[in-house]
Design a protein around this motif. Structure first.
Motif, PDB file in Angstrom:
ATOM      1  N   PHE A 134      92.719  12.793  49.540  1.00 56.07           N
ATOM      2  CA  PHE A 134      93.566  11.634  49.226  1.00 56.07           C
ATOM      3  C   PHE A 134      93.038  10.376  49.921  1.00 56.07           C
ATOM      4  O   PHE A 134      92.848   9.329  49.293  1.00 56.07           O
ATOM      5  CB  PHE A 134      95.001  11.936  49.653  1.00 56.07           C
ATOM      6  CG  PHE A 134      95.926  10.757  49.557  1.00 56.07           C
ATOM      7  CD1 PHE A 134      96.347  10.277  48.321  1.00 56.07           C
ATOM      8  CD2 PHE A 134      96.373  10.109  50.705  1.00 56.07           C
ATOM      9  CE1 PHE A 134      97.203   9.183  48.234  1.00 56.07           C
ATOM     10  CE2 PHE A 134      97.215   9.016  50.620  1.00 56.07           C
ATOM     11  CZ  PHE A 134      97.631   8.553  49.378  1.00 56.07           C
ATOM     12  N   ALA A 137      89.573   9.246  48.566  1.00 54.68           N
ATOM     13  CA  ALA A 137      89.694   8.655  47.234  1.00 54.68           C
ATOM     14  C   ALA A 137      90.343   7.275  47.324  1.00 54.68           C
ATOM     15  O   ALA A 137      89.918   6.332  46.642  1.00 54.68           O
ATOM     16  CB  ALA A 137      90.497   9.573  46.318  1.00 54.68           C
ATOM     17  N   THR A 141      88.435   3.903  46.289  1.00 54.14           N
ATOM     18  CA  THR A 141      88.971   3.111  45.179  1.00 54.14           C
ATOM     19  C   THR A 141      89.175   1.657  45.602  1.00 54.14           C
ATOM     20  O   THR A 141      88.836   0.720  44.869  1.00 54.14           O
ATOM     21  CB  THR A 141      90.300   3.712  44.704  1.00 54.14           C
ATOM     22  OG1 THR A 141      90.106   5.094  44.468  1.00 54.14           O
ATOM     23  CG2 THR A 141      90.761   3.058  43.405  1.00 54.14           C
ATOM     24  N   TRP A 151      81.217   3.007  41.684  1.00 54.92           N
ATOM     25  CA  TRP A 151      81.423   4.452  41.502  1.00 54.92           C
ATOM     26  C   TRP A 151      80.091   5.138  41.523  1.00 54.92           C
ATOM     27  O   TRP A 151      79.845   6.199  41.711  1.00 54.92           O
ATOM     28  CB  TRP A 151      82.149   4.740  40.182  1.00 54.92           C
ATOM     29  CG  TRP A 151      83.531   4.174  40.166  1.00 54.92           C
ATOM     30  CD1 TRP A 151      83.968   3.118  39.426  1.00 54.92           C
ATOM     31  CD2 TRP A 151      84.646   4.626  40.924  1.00 54.92           C
ATOM     32  NE1 TRP A 151      85.289   2.879  39.676  1.00 54.92           N
ATOM     33  CE2 TRP A 151      85.744   3.781  40.600  1.00 54.92           C
ATOM     34  CE3 TRP A 151      84.837   5.635  41.863  1.00 54.92           C
ATOM     35  CZ2 TRP A 151      86.995   3.924  41.172  1.00 54.92           C
ATOM     36  CZ3 TRP A 151      86.084   5.788  42.427  1.00 54.92           C
ATOM     37  CH2 TRP A 151      87.156   4.935  42.084  1.00 54.92           C
TER      38      TRP A 151
ATOM     39  N   ALA B  76      90.035  13.945  42.723  1.00 56.80           N
ATOM     40  CA  ALA B  76      90.819  12.739  42.977  1.00 56.80           C
ATOM     41  C   ALA B  76      90.031  11.490  42.574  1.00 56.80           C
ATOM     42  O   ALA B  76      90.565  10.563  41.958  1.00 56.80           O
ATOM     43  CB  ALA B  76      91.207  12.670  44.443  1.00 56.80           C
ATOM     44  N   ALA B  80      90.768   8.529  39.861  1.00 58.12           N
ATOM     45  CA  ALA B  80      90.809   7.152  40.349  1.00 58.12           C
ATOM     46  C   ALA B  80      89.888   6.259  39.529  1.00 58.12           C
ATOM     47  O   ALA B  80      90.195   5.091  39.267  1.00 58.12           O
ATOM     48  CB  ALA B  80      90.419   7.112  41.816  1.00 58.12           C
ATOM     49  N   LEU B  85      94.074   2.758  41.369  1.00 58.30           N
ATOM     50  CA  LEU B  85      94.847   3.233  42.522  1.00 58.30           C
ATOM     51  C   LEU B  85      95.902   4.268  42.137  1.00 58.30           C
ATOM     52  O   LEU B  85      96.137   5.228  42.864  1.00 58.30           O
ATOM     53  CB  LEU B  85      95.518   2.049  43.227  1.00 58.30           C
ATOM     54  CG  LEU B  85      94.609   1.306  44.202  1.00 58.30           C
ATOM     55  CD1 LEU B  85      95.319   0.096  44.779  1.00 58.30           C
ATOM     56  CD2 LEU B  85      94.152   2.229  45.325  1.00 58.30           C
ATOM     57  N   VAL B  88      94.565   7.682  42.067  1.00 58.41           N
ATOM     58  CA  VAL B  88      94.414   8.427  43.325  1.00 58.41           C
ATOM     59  C   VAL B  88      95.609   9.348  43.500  1.00 58.41           C
ATOM     60  O   VAL B  88      95.478  10.530  43.836  1.00 58.41           O
ATOM     61  CB  VAL B  88      94.312   7.456  44.522  1.00 58.41           C
ATOM     62  CG1 VAL B  88      94.235   8.237  45.821  1.00 58.41           C
ATOM     63  CG2 VAL B  88      93.091   6.565  44.377  1.00 58.41           C
ATOM     64  N   LEU B  89      96.810   8.804  43.222  1.00 57.63           N
ATOM     65  CA  LEU B  89      98.028   9.608  43.366  1.00 57.63           C
ATOM     66  C   LEU B  89      98.103  10.698  42.309  1.00 57.63           C
ATOM     67  O   LEU B  89      98.270  11.872  42.639  1.00 57.63           O
ATOM     68  CB  LEU B  89      99.256   8.701  43.268  1.00 57.63           C
ATOM     69  CG  LEU B  89      99.742   8.125  44.597  1.00 57.63           C
ATOM     70  CD1 LEU B  89     100.947   7.249  44.354  1.00 57.63           C
ATOM     71  CD2 LEU B  89     100.075   9.238  45.582  1.00 57.63           C
TER      72      LEU B  89
END
Lengths: 151, 120, 333
Positions: A134, A137, A141, A151, B76, B80, B85, B88-89
């Motif tokens: 998490f 990422a 991002t 990326w 993940a 993303a 964003l 990501v979740l």
């Protein structure tokens, strides 16, 4: 005698772990486990419709199945004693952690015992794997959005 | 093609050597060692370095526990990349690892069959 | 009147008989020929490890009583303990035998603390027949203190193997022809800041040294007075540290010193530093040592059982390991 003096005395007598010997054993045992997995991957690529990438999933599952059998028959702890990290770092060690906790706690029943304790050892690995995924990422991002990296 | 058997053995062995040094030199417990390796795999994937390692070493990179951090992060990141964003979740709820599923399944099956033995 | 944890027993209560049971792996011990009962199954035919643990203790109690032609209803007290949470195995064995029961926790030093308390009860005239003992079962203890049995972790050279064994002693007022309890010393809890639960010997050695020195100076004795001074489960590493520590305090000759844990498995390498567990000292003291006293090979021995007073919670919270050692002096008249 105070604690510091005692620690000195204790360290002068307690045998040090034979690091070189342990490292060589870890290399050989860990390497062998990965090598066996490579043969299993080859098997899936040759006889089933898997590519080098997609063969990874059934290979991991097969290795964990083998680990289950070795754990159940009381052999994985012997591999662990021999190989140290060579037995715990491969995914078979993860399987061993889950399986050993599961069979250990069946005496307390399948819900409170097996269910409640199956991740007693492996749970922290899952927690830190998911949480670090998490974070990584999220950071990546944001950095991409800011145009720092791509990326 | 067959060089991958050699690189698999060597890379897999070397990752285990790092783990052994964490046991013996850094005096870490197995749990601390494995958590650190998982986080390391995740960070390596953040830098885009783990996938090339898999290309190079095959199972030498996918069998050590570091690949678990890589698999989760890779999932993940893929989400993303598509959804930003929010991805990501949502990515976190989609990522999974064959290792976890297989371990849960076989661990539960084992608990029906086996009993711990106190042998040596 | 000697005090500060030092005990003398003018009436010299006797150990009239002993009973020792052990599991299958203990056949590797050179001492197993003197054990009364060996189980072929580590759970002793029971469903769980903990029930097997209780069975070990129960059978040891029954064997000790049967050797003096008594049944449990003849006994006045049962003093017993083990290492499992809240000592349930000892509690269940006490339920089965039905003797008035005092549960004791001194970790692996319970073998001696139970004898000392039984001797005190006998000395005071409150007990004509007391049973004292302690036990451990490998699987039950390992899963509580360390990892599941089948978890593949590498044991280092300092780690010890918890024995599956139980020992019980029947303690009566003075009788001729059996070893009797003359003196004893209750230990202090000693903590030298050790934190490694896989190196218990090093944690326990200072406690053993403290109790030995207090026993010798408090009772005006010297180490050479004894045919044998046997510590409980310091094992290779702890026993070396212990000898070094008491060596610094003036003891030079270690010929009559030995350690039950170090010798338990005859030094087999797969057991690493040696044995440990509440059943380790009990099963050696109440078989090998007792027998050699009966044969008058040993006339005066000092048994110092050692225990690490940690819990899995305390070491995970980063606390150090407090340790204890209790000493009992047995003589054969």
């Amino acid at each position: 005698m105070d604690e510091k003096k005692y620690a000195k005395l204790e360290q002068s007598i307690t045998p040090k772990p034979p690091i070189l010997k342990n490292v060589i054993k870890a290399f050989l045992v860990g390497g062998t486990i990965c090598l066996i997995a490579q043969f299993i991957a080859l098997f899936y690529m040759t006889f089933f419709n898997f590519t080098e990438r997609t063969a990874s999933n059934p290979t991991v599952a097969t290795m964990i199945f083998i680990s289950m059998l070795l754990t159940g028959f009381g052999l994985y702890k012997k591999i662990g004693q021999l190989g140290g990290a060579g037995a715990s770092v491969p995914i078979t060690g993860f399987g061993n952690a889950v399986v050993s906790a599961a069979i250990e706690h069946k005496s307390e029943g399948y819900v409170l015992g097996v269910g409640g304790n199956i991740f007693k050892l492996a749970g922290s690995v899952i927690l830190y794997g998911v949480f670090s995924a998490f974070l990584v990422a999220l950071v990546k991002t944001i950095l991409v959005k800011l145009g720092v990296v791509s990326w | 093609m067959f060089s991958i058997f050699i690189t698999s053995f060597i890379v897999g062995g070397l990752i285990c050597v790092i783990g052994q040094l964490m046991f013996d030199v850094a005096k870490m417990t197995p749990a601390h060692t494995l958590c650190t390796l998982v986080v390391a795999g995740s960070i390596l994937d953040g830098f885009g370095l783990y996938e090339p390692l898999i290309d190079f070493a095959g199972t030498g990179a996918t069998i050590p526990i570091t690949s678990f951090g890589n698999a989760l992060t890779h999932g993940a990141l893929a989400e993303a990349e598509k959804h930003g964003l929010i991805g990501v979740l949502t990515g976190m709820f989609e990522v999974t690892s064959s290792g976890i599923s297989a371990a849960i399944l076989f661990g539960f099956i084992a608990s029906f069959i086996f009993k711990p033995k106190g042998n040596i | 009147m000697v005090m500060k944890g030092l005990l003398t027993f003018p009436s010299t209560p006797s150990i009239a008989a002993t009973g020792v049971t052990a599991g299958p792996l203990e056949k590797k011990s050179p001492f197993h020929v003197n054990f009364d009962k060996m189980f072929d199954d580590e759970r002793c035919g029971m469903k769980t490890n903990e029930q097997g643990h209780a069975k070990l203790m129960e059978d040891a109690i029954m064997i000790a009583l049967s050797k003096v032609d008594k049944v449990p209803s003849d006994a006045d007290f049962l003093l017993a303990g083990d290492l499992v949470n809240q000592m349930t195995p000892s509690n269940f064995s006490a339920t089965t035998v039905g003797i008035p029961y005092i549960g004791l926790f001194s970790a692996c030093a319970t073998s001696v603390s139970s004898i000392l308390l039984a001797a005190l009860l006998t000395e005071s005239g409150m007990s004509k027949l007391a049973v004292a003992g302690s036990s451990s079962q490998h699987n039950a203890i390992e899963r509580q203190f360390r990892y599941p049995i089948e978890y593949g972790t590498q044991k280092g050279d300092t780690s010890q193997w918890t024995v599956t064994a139980a020992g019980a002693a029947a303690i009566t007022p003075y009788q001729e022809g059996v070893p009797c309890i003359e003196r004893g010393t209750f230990g202090k809890a000693v903590d030298m800041g050790m934190t490694d639960p896989l190196n218990m010997g090093a944690a326990m050695a200072p406690a053993a040294a403290d109790t030995l020195m207090r026993h010798l100076s408090g009772h005006n004795a010297s180490a050479s007075d004894y045919d044998l001074i046997m510590t409980g489960d310091l094992s290779k590493v702890g026993f070396s540290i212990f000898k070094k520590m008491v060596g610094n305090q003036g003891i030079k000759d270690f010929q009559n010193f030995s350690d039950a844990g170090e010798e338990y498995y005859g030094g087999l390498p797969e057991f690493k530093a040696g044995a440990s567990g509440a059943g380790c000292s009990a099963s050696i003291y109440f078989s090998e040592i007792y027998k050699k006293m009966m044969e008058k090979e040993y006339k005066r021995v000092l048994l110092i059982a050692t225990g690490a007073l940690l819990s899995p919670l305390s070491y995970q919270q980063g606390d150090t390991i407090p340790c204890i050692a209790h000493a009992v002096e047995l003589t054969m008249k």
